[in-house]
Design an enzyme around this catalytic site. Structure first.
Site, mmCIF file in Angstrom:
data_model
loop_
_atom_site.group_PDB
_atom_site.id
_atom_site.type_symbol
_atom_site.label_atom_id
_atom_site.label_comp_id
_atom_site.label_asym_id
_atom_site.label_seq_id
_atom_site.Cartn_x
_atom_site.Cartn_y
_atom_site.Cartn_z
ATOM 1 N N LYS A 18 23.060 55.025 -57.031
ATOM 2 C CA LYS A 18 24.000 53.914 -56.802
ATOM 3 C C LYS A 18 23.342 52.535 -57.026
ATOM 4 C CE LYS A 18 27.125 56.427 -53.761
ATOM 5 N NZ LYS A 18 28.034 56.327 -52.605
ATOM 6 N N ASN A 57 24.728 54.026 -49.841
ATOM 7 C CA ASN A 57 23.962 55.184 -49.362
ATOM 8 C C ASN A 57 23.129 55.861 -50.459
ATOM 9 O OD1 ASN A 57 26.088 56.285 -50.713
ATOM 10 N ND2 ASN A 57 26.714 57.711 -49.104
ATOM 11 N N HIS A 79 25.167 59.492 -54.985
ATOM 12 C CA HIS A 79 26.373 60.322 -54.862
ATOM 13 C C HIS A 79 26.035 61.702 -55.409
ATOM 14 C CE1 HIS A 79 30.450 61.836 -55.431
ATOM 15 N NE2 HIS A 79 30.039 62.225 -56.632
#
Ligand code: CMP
Length: 145
Positions: free
Chosen positions: A14, A117, A120
């Site tokens: 990300k 986070n 993915h």
């Protein structure tokens, strides 16, 4: 046609990981865990593309924020192969919320919060195929079943 040896999953590094210079660290963890990278590209997606990718979440309150974030900078899209790839990648990434991710997982190491986070990973073999085809053309996916 050559048959796929292991199971395949789709992964995305990300924008927060890319910006923080953690792409290499994440790829290293992935390779050390026994995954083979079978396709990879660095790409900056538009908000519209992020909306399409995460369409399943469109009714969720975080959808707009998630799509803004995912289109804020480059991502690294990957197709990874190993036995049990879908479940093993999710174990390697850890809980969606980095606060709850086990020590030694990608999200505990590189995640900032539940939105940013770090990575993915697909949640099923079917979604791995759909997500892989979203980012990669047939020509870029070698030896697909
Ligand atoms: P990902 O694996 O990319 O799949 C959907 C994403 O939505 C998830 O990781 C999180 O980054 C994000 N997400 C899930 N729940 C929340 C939340 N409560 N607030 C913000 N983002 C969320």
């Amino acid at each position: 046609m050559i048959k796929t040896v292991g199971e395949r999953t789709f992964c995305m590094v990300k924008p927060n990981s890319y910006q923080d210079g953690n792409t290499g660290g994440i790829l290293s963890m992935i390779e050390k865990a026994g995954f083979q990278i079978v396709a990879m590209k660095l790409v900056k997606i538009t908000k519209y593309t992020a909306q399409k990718f995460y369409e399943i979440h469109k009714e969720r309150p975080f959808y707009d924020e998630l799509c803004d974030f995912m289109s804020s900078d480059k991502v690294v899209a990957l197709i990874l192969e190993k036995d049990n790839a879908v479940a093993d990648l999710r174990d390697l990434m850890g809980d969606t919320n980095p606060e709850n991710a086990e020590e030694g997982t990608i999200r505990s190491k590189f995640g900032k919060d539940i939105g940013e986070n770090a990575t993915h990973g697909s949640d099923s073999i079917d979604n791995a195929k759909i997500e892989s085809r979203f980012f990669f053309s047939e020509l870029e996916i070698y030896d697909e079943d």
